[in-house]
Design a protein around this motif. Structure first.
Motif, PDB file in Angstrom:
ATOM      1  N   UNK A   1       0.787  -1.190  -0.112  1.00  0.00           N
ATOM      2  CA  UNK A   1       0.070  -0.061   0.004  1.00  0.00           C
ATOM      3  C   UNK A   1       0.877   1.039  -0.065  1.00  0.00           C
ATOM      4  N   UNK A   2       2.314   1.163   0.091  1.00  0.00           N
ATOM      5  CA  UNK A   2       3.117   2.239   0.076  1.00  0.00           C
ATOM      6  C   UNK A   2       2.717   3.213   1.227  1.00  0.00           C
ATOM      7  N   UNK A   3       2.480   2.743   2.268  1.00  0.00           N
ATOM      8  CA  UNK A   3       1.894   3.476   3.565  1.00  0.00           C
ATOM      9  C   UNK A   3       2.708   4.660   3.955  1.00  0.00           C
ATOM     10  N   UNK A   4       2.270   5.964   3.709  1.00  0.00           N
ATOM     11  CA  UNK A   4       3.085   7.161   4.291  1.00  0.00           C
ATOM     12  C   UNK A   4       4.260   7.460   3.326  1.00  0.00           C
ATOM     13  N   UNK A   5       4.553   6.799   2.231  1.00  0.00           N
ATOM     14  CA  UNK A   5       5.277   7.193   1.310  1.00  0.00           C
ATOM     15  C   UNK A   5       5.098   8.684   0.629  1.00  0.00           C
ATOM     16  N   UNK A   6       6.310   9.272   0.799  1.00  0.00           N
ATOM     17  CA  UNK A   6       6.480  10.742   0.331  1.00  0.00           C
ATOM     18  C   UNK A   6       6.475  10.841  -1.375  1.00  0.00           C
ATOM     19  N   UNK A   7       5.947  11.947  -1.782  1.00  0.00           N
ATOM     20  CA  UNK A   7       5.871  11.939  -3.417  1.00  0.00           C
ATOM     21  C   UNK A   7       7.101  13.034  -3.713  1.00  0.00           C
ATOM     22  N   UNK A   8       7.512  13.617  -2.777  1.00  0.00           N
ATOM     23  CA  UNK A   8       8.725  14.421  -3.108  1.00  0.00           C
ATOM     24  C   UNK A   8      10.145  14.058  -3.228  1.00  0.00           C
ATOM     25  N   UNK A   9      10.286  12.743  -2.413  1.00  0.00           N
ATOM     26  CA  UNK A   9      11.565  12.125  -2.319  1.00  0.00           C
ATOM     27  C   UNK A   9      11.610  10.652  -2.786  1.00  0.00           C
ATOM     28  N   UNK A  10      11.430  10.301  -4.094  1.00  0.00           N
ATOM     29  CA  UNK A  10      11.320   9.055  -4.452  1.00  0.00           C
ATOM     30  C   UNK A  10      12.269   8.030  -4.031  1.00  0.00           C
ATOM     31  N   UNK A  11      13.461   8.623  -3.595  1.00  0.00           N
ATOM     32  CA  UNK A  11      14.610   7.816  -3.301  1.00  0.00           C
ATOM     33  C   UNK A  11      14.633   7.562  -1.749  1.00  0.00           C
TER      34      UNK A  11
END
Length: 395
Positions: free
Chosen positions: A372-382
């Motif tokens: 679900x990619x929980x709480x993953x940021x879109x600003x820093x993909x790495x």
């Protein structure tokens, strides 16, 4: 200790050669997994996994709760019948079905492998040892099946629930679908995982089911009768252009009247399905609860709710609603509701007993992060899960 006991005798089917010789499923016990304090410390903190623990002096700790995971053991015999449910129109799943069926026939020749009638017609020439039941005799699954294997995605897993209206045998799901949030095992490990089930050393997780009944204006139950819910029940405006007005009752008390696209009532298992897309919470499967989530409400103050699992929720199309509504159960269209008609939802006494990882907390945390990619940021993909730079992802 919870004991799920079933009768042992099976009457053979004289009118069907495909079902003749199937033996009645054996007894099995689901015993609560008891962990000591030292075991909790080496695995996961007791605040994460609800395990019944003991302190050094033998007394129970304050706040301890009953562990809702169970261990599987067969009463005096190995299982005799396994039902394999497969995803349709998938060559990889077909290959897995053949391999698993052949391995079971060689390693455990005393176990009957049962397929659904349409799948049996496709594979019985290649797998002469497999069996099936007569079309339309869905009640036979409850009578003869000891455990179930699913090959596919979450939809294949949900299909199993529709085959068992009362008690559900243990289910071991193998991930071969798109998402697989409900499927903890890789099909490449089928031999070791099936051995645990057959030998009675597997861990079971009971997933809450709800029951749905449609009622007419006078409160009588619709002829369709109660239907089991694994993910969610939903009243939705469907194809009607106008918003629908739905009154939501909690234990016969009016909770609210919503104007919007609809209302969802879901389970902890369904909290990562339609309810999540509607803004509902992600609920751990050990939390015994029901979710009420609005779908695009006109009022911004109607927020999702979590209710006790013993609640009775009634969703009624308001008499002054501009449009009708449609009831959906786990994505299936269950018919139209006219103004004044309603559905009633309550907890089912028959959960889905799912074979699961031994360390549920670690597996659940891994799933919501990886799938679900929980709480993953879109600003820093790495950025890694812990906020550190991921050297493998950098140029």
């Amino acid at each position: 200790m919870l004991a799920l006991v079933v009768k042992q005798l099976l009457r053979s089917q004289p009118n069907s050669s495909t079902t003749r010789g199937l033996l009645r499923r054996v007894q099995y016990d689901c015993r609560r997994a008891i962990a000591t304090t030292s075991e909790i410390a080496t695995k996961t903190p007791p605040t994460i996994v609800r395990r019944r623990s003991k302190t050094a002096n033998g007394e129970r700790s304050v706040g301890d709760e009953i562990d809702q995971q169970y261990t599987l053991s067969w009463s005096g015999a190995t299982p005799r019948t396994v039902l394999i449910i497969k995803k349709a129109n998938d060559k990889q799943v077909d290959t897995a079905l053949v391999r698993i069926s052949q391995w079971l026939n060689q390693a455990y020749p005393q176990i009957n492998v049962v397929l659904e009638p349409q799948v049996y017609q496709q594979f019985h020439h290649l797998l002469p040892s497999v069996r099936t039941i007569a079309p339309g005799s869905i009640g036979e699954y409850t009578r003869v099946v000891d455990f179930v294997v699913t090959l596919g995605g979450d939809g294949t897993f949900l299909h199993v629930s529709s085959l068992f209206h009362s008690q559900v045998p243990p289910i071991i799901p193998f991930s071969m679908g798109t998402l697989g949030f409900l499927l903890p095992f890789n099909v490449a490990d089928f031999q070791s995982q099936l051995q645990k089930v057959i030998e009675g050393t597997a861990t079971l997780l009971p997933r809450t089911r709800l029951t749905y009944s449609k009622r007419t204006f006078d409160g009588s139950v619709d002829k369709q009768g109660p239907v089991n819910i694994t993910n969610e029940a939903c009243i939705h405006r469907g194809t009607y252009p106008h918003l629908t007005t739905i009154s939501c009752y909690l234990n016969d008390h009016l909770l609210t009247t919503s104007v919007g696209d609809g209302i969802i009532v879901g389970t902890p298992t369904g909290s990562t399905a339609y309810s999540l897309s509607a803004g509902g919470p992600i609920v751990h499967p050990l939390v015994s609860s029901m979710i009420v989530a609005p779908v695009c409400p006109r009022s911004l103050s109607f927020r999702p709710l979590m209710l006790p699992s013993n609640s009775v929720v009634k969703l009624q199309v308001h008499q002054e609603s501009r449009g009708r509504a449609t009831a959906y159960i786990d994505g299936r269209d269950c018919g139209e509701l006219l103004q004044g008609e309603y559905i009633e939802i309550r907890q089912s006494p028959h959960p889905l007993m799912c074979v699961n990882r031994e360390d549920l907390a670690a597996g659940w945390a891994l799933d919501i992060n990886q799938l679900l990619k929980f709480n993953r940021t879109f600003s820093y993909p790495h950025e890694s899960l812990f906020g550190d730079d991921d050297p493998e992802g950098q140029d």
